[in-house]
Design an enzyme around this catalytic site. Structure first.
Site, mmCIF file in Angstrom:
data_model
loop_
_atom_site.group_PDB
_atom_site.id
_atom_site.type_symbol
_atom_site.label_atom_id
_atom_site.label_comp_id
_atom_site.label_asym_id
_atom_site.label_seq_id
_atom_site.Cartn_x
_atom_site.Cartn_y
_atom_site.Cartn_z
ATOM 1 N N ALA A 1 0.861 -1.170 0.000
ATOM 2 C CA ALA A 1 0.000 0.000 0.000
ATOM 3 C C ALA A 1 0.902 1.227 0.000
ATOM 4 C CB ALA A 1 -0.885 -0.017 1.232
ATOM 5 N N GLU B 1 -0.533 -9.346 -0.679
ATOM 6 C CA GLU B 1 -1.968 -9.631 -0.510
ATOM 7 C C GLU B 1 -2.696 -9.637 -1.841
ATOM 8 O OE1 GLU B 1 -2.200 -6.503 2.508
ATOM 9 O OE2 GLU B 1 -3.174 -7.968 3.804
ATOM 10 N N GLU C 1 4.190 -5.306 7.383
ATOM 11 C CA GLU C 1 3.369 -4.288 8.055
ATOM 12 C C GLU C 1 3.723 -4.094 9.516
ATOM 13 O OE1 GLU C 1 2.228 -6.608 5.973
ATOM 14 O OE2 GLU C 1 0.683 -5.774 4.666
ATOM 15 N N GLY D 1 0.627 -5.030 0.939
ATOM 16 C CA GLY D 1 -0.539 -5.095 0.064
ATOM 17 C C GLY D 1 -0.220 -5.735 -1.282
HETATM 18 N N1 CO8 Z 1 4.598 3.253 -0.446
HETATM 19 C C1 CO8 Z 1 4.979 4.417 -0.981
HETATM 20 N N2 CO8 Z 1 6.122 4.568 -1.653
HETATM 21 C C2 CO8 Z 1 6.917 3.500 -1.808
HETATM 22 C C3 CO8 Z 1 6.578 2.242 -1.275
HETATM 23 C C4 CO8 Z 1 5.349 2.141 -0.567
HETATM 24 N N3 CO8 Z 1 4.907 0.984 -0.065
HETATM 25 N N4 CO8 Z 1 7.565 1.381 -1.564
HETATM 26 C C5 CO8 Z 1 8.490 2.042 -2.254
HETATM 27 N N5 CO8 Z 1 8.110 3.342 -2.415
HETATM 28 C C6 CO8 Z 1 8.829 4.407 -3.101
HETATM 29 C C7 CO8 Z 1 9.989 4.902 -2.268
HETATM 30 O O1 CO8 Z 1 9.546 5.802 -1.306
HETATM 31 C C8 CO8 Z 1 10.867 5.535 -3.319
HETATM 32 O O2 CO8 Z 1 10.315 6.783 -3.654
HETATM 33 P P1 CO8 Z 1 11.290 8.076 -3.791
HETATM 34 O O3 CO8 Z 1 12.173 7.732 -4.980
HETATM 35 O O4 CO8 Z 1 10.346 9.179 -4.043
HETATM 36 O O5 CO8 Z 1 12.041 8.158 -2.523
HETATM 37 C C9 CO8 Z 1 10.661 4.616 -4.524
HETATM 38 O O6 CO8 Z 1 9.428 3.910 -4.287
HETATM 39 C C10 CO8 Z 1 11.758 3.595 -4.685
HETATM 40 O O7 CO8 Z 1 11.893 2.882 -3.465
HETATM 41 P P2 CO8 Z 1 13.278 2.704 -2.681
HETATM 42 O O8 CO8 Z 1 14.182 3.846 -2.969
HETATM 43 O O9 CO8 Z 1 12.953 2.429 -1.256
HETATM 44 O O10 CO8 Z 1 13.835 1.387 -3.412
HETATM 45 P P3 CO8 Z 1 14.849 0.335 -2.795
HETATM 46 O O11 CO8 Z 1 15.224 -0.548 -3.939
HETATM 47 O O12 CO8 Z 1 15.922 1.017 -2.025
HETATM 48 O O13 CO8 Z 1 13.984 -0.508 -1.729
HETATM 49 C C11 CO8 Z 1 12.068 -1.734 -0.919
HETATM 50 C C12 CO8 Z 1 12.941 -1.333 -2.130
HETATM 51 C C13 CO8 Z 1 12.866 -2.615 0.036
HETATM 52 C C14 CO8 Z 1 10.868 -2.522 -1.458
HETATM 53 C C15 CO8 Z 1 11.602 -0.470 -0.176
HETATM 54 O O14 CO8 Z 1 11.058 0.423 -1.119
HETATM 55 C C16 CO8 Z 1 10.531 -0.718 0.875
HETATM 56 O O15 CO8 Z 1 10.833 -1.205 1.954
HETATM 57 N N6 CO8 Z 1 9.253 -0.359 0.584
HETATM 58 C C17 CO8 Z 1 8.173 -0.465 1.516
HETATM 59 C C18 CO8 Z 1 7.736 -1.894 1.689
HETATM 60 C C19 CO8 Z 1 6.617 -1.983 2.691
HETATM 61 O O16 CO8 Z 1 6.772 -1.752 3.877
HETATM 62 N N7 CO8 Z 1 5.414 -2.380 2.213
HETATM 63 C C20 CO8 Z 1 4.278 -2.548 3.058
HETATM 64 C C21 CO8 Z 1 3.446 -1.338 3.019
HETATM 65 S S1 CO8 Z 1 2.153 -1.402 4.197
HETATM 66 C C22 CO8 Z 1 0.966 -2.244 3.444
HETATM 67 O O17 CO8 Z 1 1.063 -2.671 2.332
HETATM 68 C C23 CO8 Z 1 -0.215 -2.402 4.258
HETATM 69 C C24 CO8 Z 1 -1.221 -3.252 3.543
HETATM 70 C C25 CO8 Z 1 -2.450 -3.193 4.324
HETATM 71 C C26 CO8 Z 1 -3.539 -3.551 3.434
HETATM 72 C C27 CO8 Z 1 -3.671 -2.574 2.421
HETATM 73 C C28 CO8 Z 1 -3.440 -1.216 3.024
HETATM 74 C C29 CO8 Z 1 -3.620 -0.125 2.076
#
Ligand code: CO8
Length: 261
Positions: free
Chosen positions: A69, A115, A135, A112
């Site tokens: 998400a 999921e 999460e 998400g």
């Molecule tokens: N949300 C928003 N932006 C994101 C997300 C995200 N989940 N994941 C990545 N991005 C963005 C980053 O902020 C970055 O943006 P910017 O260039 O503007 O800084 C861009 O994508 C590239 O990401 P990274 O620079 O972080 O790329 P890396 O290769 O260094 O890292 C990772 C990749 C490890 C995947 C890292 O991006 C990460 O940890 N992302 C978040 C993963 C996460 O925690 N996901 C779970 C989210 S919570 C969720 O899904 C709840 C679900 C509940 C049900 C549904 C709810 C809506």
């Protein structure tokens, strides 16, 4: 017929009776913002109605199926807001699609994103794909079915460990636990999913619909009820032209030409 232009997804038809839906927010690793989910729901509804589509493939890009998400979009939300608008409920509209959906997962399928993949009927994955429900590290829990579907797919103890620690798991793990149907090199996973979707699109569409319905509804039922429900659907298929054609073709030693009615 189901062509339409979208901002966050791309819908194409790479093979007869196959629709390919590609999540397309590469700069945010396909983070699932509200607008993207709304487009996905619109596209799925249109494809489900489209008589020229037999099966759907859902994919992202090489780096990410979807990294979850959109954290930036939800970080300041209050309880009142998320509760009032039942945040995330619209995500499960994907589970109402009656045609088979194959998720072709490359790169990250986190939160998400994981999921979403689990809402599909079949998961194909790149051998380099990474799954996870991180999460807990954000102070929340999975909200789009992760605590329900993951244990059903891989077992309670493994799901508990993964959801409580938030550790990622590999495509190989997901495959060995039965969550992923098949593994492929990253460059081949989409074409393999499309090829399977094409195969599904060729057999009788009503039988395909009934099979998916029996499996999915069966999960909500006891074994006895499920078997009975299956038998009723089975009986019903004897009223279809495809059943007559499929069995006649076998008896006449020729290839069946299904018309999906
Ligand atoms: N949300 C928003 N932006 C994101 C997300 C995200 N989940 N994941 C990545 N991005 C963005 C980053 O902020 C970055 O943006 P910017 O260039 O503007 O800084 C861009 O994508 C590239 O990401 P990274 O620079 O972080 O790329 P890396 O290769 O260094 O890292 C990772 C990749 C490890 C995947 C890292 O991006 C990460 O940890 N992302 C978040 C993963 C996460 O925690 N996901 C779970 C989210 S919570 C969720 O899904 C709840 C679900 C509940 C049900 C549904 C709810 C809506």
């Amino acid at each position: 017929a189901s062509e339409q232009s979208y901002e966050h997804i791309i819908v194409t038809h790479p093979a007869p009776r196959v629709a390919l839906v590609t999540l397309n927010r590469p700069k945010a690793l396909n983070a699932l913002c509200n607008a993207l989910i709304a487009e996905l729901n619109t596209a799925f509804k249109a494809l489900d109605r489209d008589d020229n589509v037999g099966a759907i493939v859902l994919t992202g890009n090489e780096k990410a199926f979807a990294a979850g998400a959109d954290i930036k979009e939800m970080k300041d939300k209050t309880f009142a807001e998320v509760y009032k608008h039942d945040f995330i409920r619209s995500w499960s509209e994907m589970t109402q699609v009656t045609k088979p959906i194959i998720a072709a997962v490359r790169g990250y399928a986190l939160g998400g994103g994981c999921e979403l993949a689990m809402m599909a009927d079949i998961i194909y994955a790149a051998d380099t794909a990474t799954f996870g429900q991180p999460e807990i590290k954000l102070g929340i829990i999975p909200g789009a079915g992760g605590t329900q579907r993951l244990p059903r797919l891989i077992g309670r103890s493994r799901a508990m460990e993964l959801i409580l620690t938030g550790r990622n798991f590999s495509a190989q793990e997901a495959y060995s636990w039965g969550m992923v149907a098949r593994l492929f090199p990253s460059t081949r996973v989409v074409e393999e999913a499309v090829s399977t979707a094409e195969q599904i699109g060729k057999v009788g569409g009503l039988a395909v619909k009934a099979a998916k319905e029996a499996i999915n509804l069966g999960e909500e039922m006891g074994l006895g009820e499920g078997v009975k429900f299956e038998r009723r659907l089975f009986h019903g298929l004897f009223s279809t032209a495809d059943q007559k054609e499929g069995m006649a073709a076998f008896a006449e030693k020729r290839k069946a030409q299904f018309k999906h009615d």
